[in-house]
Design a protein around this motif. Structure first.
Motif, PDB file in Angstrom:
ATOM      1  N   ILE A  40       0.852  -1.203   0.000  1.00  0.00           N
ATOM      2  CA  ILE A  40       0.000   0.000   0.000  1.00  0.00           C
ATOM      3  C   ILE A  40       0.883   1.247   0.000  1.00  0.00           C
ATOM      4  O   ILE A  40       0.670   2.189  -0.771  1.00  0.00           O
ATOM      5  N   ILE A  41       1.912   1.238   0.852  1.00  0.00           N
ATOM      6  CA  ILE A  41       2.780   2.415   0.972  1.00  0.00           C
ATOM      7  C   ILE A  41       3.566   2.634  -0.325  1.00  0.00           C
ATOM      8  O   ILE A  41       3.661   3.771  -0.816  1.00  0.00           O
ATOM      9  N   ALA A  42       4.068   1.560  -0.926  1.00  0.00           N
ATOM     10  CA  ALA A  42       4.824   1.709  -2.185  1.00  0.00           C
ATOM     11  C   ALA A  42       3.932   2.313  -3.272  1.00  0.00           C
ATOM     12  O   ALA A  42       4.353   3.219  -4.006  1.00  0.00           O
ATOM     13  N   ALA A  43       2.695   1.828  -3.378  1.00  0.00           N
ATOM     14  CA  ALA A  43       1.792   2.338  -4.417  1.00  0.00           C
ATOM     15  C   ALA A  43       1.430   3.805  -4.162  1.00  0.00           C
ATOM     16  O   ALA A  43       1.388   4.618  -5.085  1.00  0.00           O
ATOM     17  N   LEU A  44       1.191   4.151  -2.891  1.00  0.00           N
ATOM     18  CA  LEU A  44       0.845   5.542  -2.580  1.00  0.00           C
ATOM     19  C   LEU A  44       2.034   6.464  -2.801  1.00  0.00           C
ATOM     20  O   LEU A  44       1.877   7.579  -3.314  1.00  0.00           O
ATOM     21  N   LYS A  45       3.228   6.002  -2.432  1.00  0.00           N
ATOM     22  CA  LYS A  45       4.422   6.841  -2.616  1.00  0.00           C
ATOM     23  C   LYS A  45       4.697   7.079  -4.106  1.00  0.00           C
ATOM     24  O   LYS A  45       5.200   8.136  -4.484  1.00  0.00           O
ATOM     25  N   ALA A  46       4.363   6.095  -4.945  1.00  0.00           N
ATOM     26  CA  ALA A  46       4.566   6.277  -6.385  1.00  0.00           C
ATOM     27  C   ALA A  46       3.634   7.370  -6.919  1.00  0.00           C
ATOM     28  O   ALA A  46       4.014   8.145  -7.791  1.00  0.00           O
ATOM     29  N   ARG A  47       2.415   7.432  -6.372  1.00  0.00           N
ATOM     30  CA  ARG A  47       1.450   8.434  -6.860  1.00  0.00           C
ATOM     31  C   ARG A  47       1.551   9.764  -6.130  1.00  0.00           C
ATOM     32  O   ARG A  47       1.253  10.810  -6.695  1.00  0.00           O
ATOM     33  N   HIS A  48       1.886   9.699  -4.833  1.00  0.00           N
ATOM     34  CA  HIS A  48       1.880  10.904  -3.987  1.00  0.00           C
ATOM     35  C   HIS A  48       3.159  10.912  -3.148  1.00  0.00           C
ATOM     36  O   HIS A  48       3.113  10.691  -1.932  1.00  0.00           O
ATOM     37  N   PRO A  49       4.306  11.171  -3.790  1.00  0.00           N
ATOM     38  CA  PRO A  49       5.584  11.016  -3.073  1.00  0.00           C
ATOM     39  C   PRO A  49       5.736  11.919  -1.851  1.00  0.00           C
ATOM     40  O   PRO A  49       6.516  11.611  -0.954  1.00  0.00           O
ATOM     41  N   ASP A  50       4.992  13.035  -1.802  1.00  0.00           N
ATOM     42  CA  ASP A  50       5.178  13.968  -0.693  1.00  0.00           C
ATOM     43  C   ASP A  50       4.210  13.757   0.472  1.00  0.00           C
ATOM     44  O   ASP A  50       4.220  14.529   1.430  1.00  0.00           O
ATOM     45  N   THR A  51       3.354  12.759   0.380  1.00  0.00           N
ATOM     46  CA  THR A  51       2.375  12.558   1.456  1.00  0.00           C
ATOM     47  C   THR A  51       2.908  11.550   2.477  1.00  0.00           C
ATOM     48  O   THR A  51       3.106  10.375   2.149  1.00  0.00           O
ATOM     49  N   PRO A  52       3.145  11.982   3.712  1.00  0.00           N
ATOM     50  CA  PRO A  52       3.640  11.039   4.723  1.00  0.00           C
ATOM     51  C   PRO A  52       2.577  10.031   5.149  1.00  0.00           C
ATOM     52  O   PRO A  52       1.373  10.311   5.083  1.00  0.00           O
ATOM     53  N   ILE A  53       3.058   8.873   5.580  1.00  0.00           N
ATOM     54  CA  ILE A  53       2.168   7.771   5.948  1.00  0.00           C
ATOM     55  C   ILE A  53       2.532   7.263   7.347  1.00  0.00           C
ATOM     56  O   ILE A  53       3.704   7.017   7.643  1.00  0.00           O
ATOM     57  N   ILE A  54       1.503   7.131   8.179  1.00  0.00           N
ATOM     58  CA  ILE A  54       1.673   6.575   9.529  1.00  0.00           C
ATOM     59  C   ILE A  54       1.131   5.146   9.511  1.00  0.00           C
ATOM     60  O   ILE A  54       0.014   4.915   9.040  1.00  0.00           O
ATOM     61  N   ALA A  55       1.911   4.199  10.009  1.00  0.00           N
ATOM     62  CA  ALA A  55       1.436   2.814  10.110  1.00  0.00           C
ATOM     63  C   ALA A  55       1.226   2.475  11.585  1.00  0.00           C
ATOM     64  O   ALA A  55       2.016   2.879  12.439  1.00  0.00           O
ATOM     65  N   PHE A  56       0.149   1.737  11.860  1.00  0.00           N
ATOM     66  CA  PHE A  56      -0.161   1.368  13.250  1.00  0.00           C
ATOM     67  C   PHE A  56      -0.434  -0.130  13.341  1.00  0.00           C
ATOM     68  O   PHE A  56      -1.582  -0.565  13.320  1.00  0.00           O
ATOM     69  N   PRO A  57       0.662  -0.930  13.396  1.00  0.00           N
ATOM     70  CA  PRO A  57       0.481  -2.377  13.580  1.00  0.00           C
ATOM     71  C   PRO A  57       0.325  -2.665  15.076  1.00  0.00           C
ATOM     72  O   PRO A  57       1.270  -3.068  15.753  1.00  0.00           O
ATOM     73  N   ARG A  58      -0.893  -2.453  15.585  1.00  0.00           N
ATOM     74  CA  ARG A  58      -1.124  -2.448  17.037  1.00  0.00           C
ATOM     75  C   ARG A  58      -0.727  -3.781  17.680  1.00  0.00           C
ATOM     76  O   ARG A  58      -1.006  -4.839  17.132  1.00  0.00           O
ATOM     77  N   GLU A  59      -0.092  -3.655  18.844  1.00  0.00           N
ATOM     78  CA  GLU A  59       0.370  -4.815  19.631  1.00  0.00           C
ATOM     79  C   GLU A  59       1.343  -5.703  18.864  1.00  0.00           C
ATOM     80  O   GLU A  59       1.402  -6.909  19.075  1.00  0.00           O
ATOM     81  N   ALA A  60       2.128  -5.089  17.972  1.00  0.00           N
ATOM     82  CA  ALA A  60       3.113  -5.856  17.206  1.00  0.00           C
ATOM     83  C   ALA A  60       4.290  -6.306  18.078  1.00  0.00           C
ATOM     84  O   ALA A  60       5.014  -7.226  17.703  1.00  0.00           O
ATOM     85  N   GLY A  61       4.504  -5.669  19.234  1.00  0.00           N
ATOM     86  CA  GLY A  61       5.605  -6.095  20.116  1.00  0.00           C
ATOM     87  C   GLY A  61       6.951  -5.973  19.407  1.00  0.00           C
ATOM     88  O   GLY A  61       7.263  -4.942  18.813  1.00  0.00           O
ATOM     89  N   ASP A  62       7.719  -7.051  19.422  1.00  0.00           N
ATOM     90  CA  ASP A  62       9.041  -7.027  18.768  1.00  0.00           C
ATOM     91  C   ASP A  62       8.945  -6.728  17.275  1.00  0.00           C
ATOM     92  O   ASP A  62       9.916  -6.274  16.666  1.00  0.00           O
ATOM     93  N   ASN A  63       7.800  -7.022  16.677  1.00  0.00           N
ATOM     94  CA  ASN A  63       7.644  -6.746  15.244  1.00  0.00           C
ATOM     95  C   ASN A  63       7.541  -5.249  14.919  1.00  0.00           C
ATOM     96  O   ASN A  63       7.541  -4.867  13.750  1.00  0.00           O
TER      97      ASN A  63
END
Ligand code: CP3
Length: 344
Positions: A228-251
């Motif tokens: 998802i991030i790669a596709a969005l960055k290709a279309r909108h390179p200047d838009t920052p993206i926040i990811a929230f993999p909740r309770e990922a722990g060590d991940n």
């Protein structure tokens, strides 16, 4: 022009003495003005699809508290709705959807490009907000991550352990993978249109990422986020993206680098000191005050807020809760948190 919005500066990697603040579910039932507008709309989904009222509830916490960011008022389950699943909310219980457990149920879903008519009111909400927000307030769009949305689509409701989704993943991997791919592609189209409509940042909520272990985490949390991030960055390179993999722990470690996210949001199952050491080394971190402090307040809220600001003071940080604020929160505790962050 140099970027002046505090949230955008943090996302660009700037360390600030006072971090920008916003709050997950900042427009919500703990606010009397939200409850009044929701009653006017009729129900929660009608509120999401009424652009004027959705913009109004998005603005309410900005007027009351002056947060540094506004988050679009909508829900992660609007994607299944747009794909053609039935969706309704049972008051006091939560969402209900038609289930996807067999190929025939999947086959009636729409394609990833066929969602925009249904979602037009959401894009309109963003356009209204773009014109109405104060110049210092950033506008955040969002979507659910494929895994989290799939857990609701497969079970037809929220579940404590995402059991039905784990079962389908094991018993019918082909169908599960097809659903994940449909959601990944639809999410790219949806977020891309949100950016076109005025979202300056987008956030991907993977609320149930923590139930994916080992290879499953890589395959069903990390990989869809990367795509998802790669596709969005290709279309909108200047838009920052926040990811929230909740309770990922060590991940959480390395997640920003592996996915290309500009910021990783962390829940409060990890300490701010741990997150500073292991996650903030790669860039901006968002989080992670326990939302229970918004209910209990007092000196513990002040102490924990100060501890968190200090722990993250060595790098880019966006102050937020570890999860959404709950309906039983006291609006005065939110003000106390903000004053503590801004005044030290
Ligand atoms: O953060 C924000 O203020 C933006 C709006 C937003 C909502 N939901 C509004 C909402 C966002 C970003 C979400 C995300 C969301 N929705 C998630 C991921 C984040 C998380 O909380 O884990 C999930 C899993 C959902 C699905 C969902 N929506 C559930 C399970 C429920 C019922 C539980 C509940 O809190 O009532 C909702 C309803 C919902 N979404 C409400 C709001 C303000 C409450 C609706 C109401 O007014 O009754």
């Amino acid at each position: 022009m140099a970027e002046t919005k505090k949230l955008m500066r943090a996302l660009a990697g700037e360390t600030q003495a006072v971090p920008p603040i916003w709050m997950m579910r900042q427009a919500g039932r703990y606010l009397p003005e939200y409850r009044a507008t929701r009653a006017q709309a009729g129900d929660f989904l009608s509120l999401c699809y009424n652009s004027d009222l959705a913009a109004e509830v998005t603005l309410q916490p900005i007027r009351r508290y002056g947060f540094d960011a506004a988050i679009l008022f909508a829900d992660i389950l609007l994607i299944p709705d747009a794909l053609g699943a039935d969706l309704w909310f049972v008051t006091g219980e939560g969402p209900r959807l038609s289930t996807i457990t067999a190929q025939a149920e999947f086959d009636i879903l729409k394609g990833p490009d066929d969602i925009h008519d249904h979602l037009a009111p959401i894009y309109e909400t963003l356009r209204i907000l773009k014109g109405e927000l104060p110049s210092e307030t950033a506008l955040i769009g969002f979507a659910g991550a494929p895994w989290t949305v799939a857990t609701y689509m497969i079970a037809g409701r929220g579940t404590p352990d995402q059991g039905p989704a784990h079962a389908l993943k094991t018993m019918n991997t082909e169908l599960f993978d097809a659903l994940m791919e449909r959601l990944t592609l639809a999410t790219i189209e949806y977020l891309s249109k949100q950016i076109d409509a005025g979202a300056e940042v987008v956030k991907i909520f993977d609320s149930w990422a923590g139930s994916l272990k080992g290879d499953d985490f890589q395959r069903y949390a990390l990989e869809p986020a990367r795509q998802i991030i790669a596709a969005l960055k290709a279309r909108h390179p200047d838009t920052p993206i926040i990811a929230f993999p909740r309770e990922a722990g060590d991940n959480y470690i390395g997640f920003a680098k592996a996915t290309g996210a500009d910021c990783v949001a962390v829940d409060n199952s990890v300490s701010p000191e741990w997150a500073a050491e292991h996650v903030q080394v790669d860039g901006c971190v968002q989080g992670n005050l326990a939302s229970s402090h918004m209910v209990t307040g007092g000196q513990a809220l002040i102490d924990e807020t100060r501890r968190l600001v200090k722990a993250f003071s060595g790098g880019p940080h966006i102050f937020n809760l570890g999860h959404g604020i709950t309906p039983d929160a006291d609006p005065e505790n939110v003000q106390l948190m903000i004053d503590t962050v801004r005044e030290g």
